[in-house]
Design a protein around this motif. Sequence first.
Motif, PDB file in Angstrom:
ATOM      1  N   PHE A  39     -24.003  20.263 -15.079  1.00  0.00           N
ATOM      2  CA  PHE A  39     -22.885  21.137 -15.425  1.00  0.00           C
ATOM      3  C   PHE A  39     -22.823  22.360 -14.518  1.00  0.00           C
ATOM      4  CE2 PHE A  39     -22.645  19.521 -20.036  1.00  0.00           C
ATOM      5  CZ  PHE A  39     -21.684  18.596 -19.666  1.00  0.00           C
ATOM      6  N   SER A  40     -23.976  22.909 -14.156  1.00  0.00           N
ATOM      7  CA  SER A  40     -23.981  24.076 -13.275  1.00  0.00           C
ATOM      8  C   SER A  40     -23.444  23.717 -11.888  1.00  0.00           C
ATOM      9  CB  SER A  40     -25.392  24.641 -13.171  1.00  0.00           C
ATOM     10  OG  SER A  40     -26.267  23.696 -12.560  1.00  0.00           O
ATOM     11  N   GLN A  41     -23.779  22.535 -11.383  1.00  0.00           N
ATOM     12  CA  GLN A  41     -23.266  22.125 -10.076  1.00  0.00           C
ATOM     13  C   GLN A  41     -21.769  21.833 -10.143  1.00  0.00           C
ATOM     14  OE1 GLN A  41     -25.447  22.439  -7.508  1.00  0.00           O
ATOM     15  NE2 GLN A  41     -26.689  23.166  -9.225  1.00  0.00           N
ATOM     16  N   ALA A  42     -21.309  21.278 -11.251  1.00  0.00           N
ATOM     17  CA  ALA A  42     -19.868  21.061 -11.418  1.00  0.00           C
ATOM     18  C   ALA A  42     -19.120  22.392 -11.459  1.00  0.00           C
ATOM     19  CB  ALA A  42     -19.601  20.256 -12.688  1.00  0.00           C
ATOM     20  N   ALA A  43     -19.706  23.403 -12.110  1.00  0.00           N
ATOM     21  CA  ALA A  43     -19.076  24.726 -12.123  1.00  0.00           C
ATOM     22  C   ALA A  43     -19.003  25.312 -10.714  1.00  0.00           C
ATOM     23  CB  ALA A  43     -19.869  25.659 -13.046  1.00  0.00           C
ATOM     24  N   ALA A  44     -20.026  25.081  -9.898  1.00  0.00           N
ATOM     25  CA  ALA A  44     -19.996  25.563  -8.512  1.00  0.00           C
ATOM     26  C   ALA A  44     -18.894  24.873  -7.720  1.00  0.00           C
ATOM     27  CB  ALA A  44     -21.355  25.335  -7.861  1.00  0.00           C
ATOM     28  N   LEU A  45     -18.673  23.600  -7.981  1.00  0.00           N
ATOM     29  CA  LEU A  45     -17.579  22.889  -7.303  1.00  0.00           C
ATOM     30  C   LEU A  45     -16.223  23.452  -7.715  1.00  0.00           C
ATOM     31  CD1 LEU A  45     -18.839  19.191  -7.442  1.00  0.00           C
ATOM     32  CD2 LEU A  45     -18.775  20.723  -5.473  1.00  0.00           C
ATOM     33  N   TRP A  46     -16.072  23.805  -8.996  1.00  0.00           N
ATOM     34  CA  TRP A  46     -14.818  24.414  -9.438  1.00  0.00           C
ATOM     35  C   TRP A  46     -14.591  25.749  -8.723  1.00  0.00           C
ATOM     36  CZ3 TRP A  46     -11.177  21.798 -11.345  1.00  0.00           C
ATOM     37  CH2 TRP A  46     -11.380  20.761 -12.255  1.00  0.00           C
ATOM     38  N   LEU A  47     -15.659  26.500  -8.519  1.00  0.00           N
ATOM     39  CA  LEU A  47     -15.510  27.783  -7.822  1.00  0.00           C
ATOM     40  C   LEU A  47     -15.095  27.568  -6.367  1.00  0.00           C
ATOM     41  CD1 LEU A  47     -18.590  29.772  -9.197  1.00  0.00           C
ATOM     42  CD2 LEU A  47     -16.178  30.015  -9.842  1.00  0.00           C
ATOM     43  N   LEU A  48     -15.612  26.512  -5.732  1.00  0.00           N
ATOM     44  CA  LEU A  48     -15.192  26.209  -4.363  1.00  0.00           C
ATOM     45  C   LEU A  48     -13.712  25.837  -4.298  1.00  0.00           C
ATOM     46  CD1 LEU A  48     -18.188  24.161  -2.896  1.00  0.00           C
ATOM     47  CD2 LEU A  48     -17.536  26.517  -2.376  1.00  0.00           C
ATOM     48  N   LEU A  49     -13.202  25.237  -5.372  1.00  0.00           N
ATOM     49  CA  LEU A  49     -11.781  24.868  -5.415  1.00  0.00           C
ATOM     50  C   LEU A  49     -10.895  26.028  -5.862  1.00  0.00           C
ATOM     51  CD1 LEU A  49     -12.094  21.309  -7.000  1.00  0.00           C
ATOM     52  CD2 LEU A  49     -11.626  21.882  -4.614  1.00  0.00           C
ATOM     53  N   LYS A  50     -11.494  27.225  -5.986  1.00  0.00           N
ATOM     54  CA  LYS A  50     -10.768  28.442  -6.396  1.00  0.00           C
ATOM     55  C   LYS A  50     -10.211  28.323  -7.809  1.00  0.00           C
ATOM     56  CE  LYS A  50      -9.518  29.746  -1.679  1.00  0.00           C
ATOM     57  NZ  LYS A  50      -8.426  30.114  -0.741  1.00  0.00           N
ATOM     58  N   ALA A  51     -10.902  27.562  -8.663  1.00  0.00           N
ATOM     59  CA  ALA A  51     -10.567  27.482 -10.083  1.00  0.00           C
ATOM     60  C   ALA A  51     -11.625  28.265 -10.848  1.00  0.00           C
ATOM     61  CB  ALA A  51     -10.495  26.030 -10.545  1.00  0.00           C
ATOM     62  N   GLU A  52     -11.540  29.600 -10.745  1.00  0.00           N
ATOM     63  CA  GLU A  52     -12.581  30.444 -11.321  1.00  0.00           C
ATOM     64  C   GLU A  52     -12.643  30.319 -12.825  1.00  0.00           C
ATOM     65  OE1 GLU A  52     -10.066  31.598  -9.558  1.00  0.00           O
ATOM     66  OE2 GLU A  52     -10.881  32.113  -7.569  1.00  0.00           O
ATOM     67  N   PHE A  53     -11.493  30.181 -13.471  1.00  0.00           N
ATOM     68  CA  PHE A  53     -11.480  30.114 -14.924  1.00  0.00           C
ATOM     69  C   PHE A  53     -12.238  28.886 -15.429  1.00  0.00           C
ATOM     70  CE2 PHE A  53      -9.487  28.553 -18.846  1.00  0.00           C
ATOM     71  CZ  PHE A  53      -9.718  29.633 -19.680  1.00  0.00           C
TER      72      PHE A  53
END
Length: 217
Positions: A39-53
């Motif tokens: 889950f933490s790595q998936a959250a990092a991928l979301w941050l790379l896609l500029k989906a901070e929320f």
Amino acid sequence: MDYQTGFFYLFSALLLFAGFRVITARNPVHAVLFLMLAFSQAAALWLLLKAEFLGITLVLVYLGAVMVLFLFVVMMLDINIEGMRKGFWKHFPLAAFLGALVAAELIAVQWAGFPALSMSPDAPGTGVNAPDYANTKELGLLLYTEYLYPIEVAAAILLVAMIAAIALTLRQRKDSKAINPGLQVHVRASDRLVVVPMAATQKSQPTEAAATEEGKV
């Protein structure tokens, strides 16, 4: 290759490794810990896609609440690992077939690709191109207006799941004070009070020697 691509491959590799270890770990606690890593790595991928929320929500909700609850439940249930391993090879063909089917579907979707979305250009100063645009604000307005009813249903389901998790931790424990309402309803007065007949007893009179000893004292 820029640094964003490097981070993408790094997070993706860790995510795949953690997901693989979730289903192959022999200890349930280790499986939950690997799931938290995924889950933490998936959250990092979301941050790379500029989906901070979405990234922050994944960390706060799943890592900060749900997975911690799962971890404590797994640790408190005292699961019999040897009993869980029984019948593994019996169900392995069905599990392998379902896993291959899901993998084939994912490969087919990725192979075909996603069609480009045609979006009409926004008016100057409005929409996504506006300087004061915030995706978190737009998501909040959408969730609590158009999708308010599904949000309430999801909250009720999570509440029921939390109560069920607490009930599971109190199951078959020696120090548990849980009661069975069914047994209380079918209780009878004869089960609670038992009258035992006993013969009448008379207080014995003190002997002369005992009376003499009491007088000396």
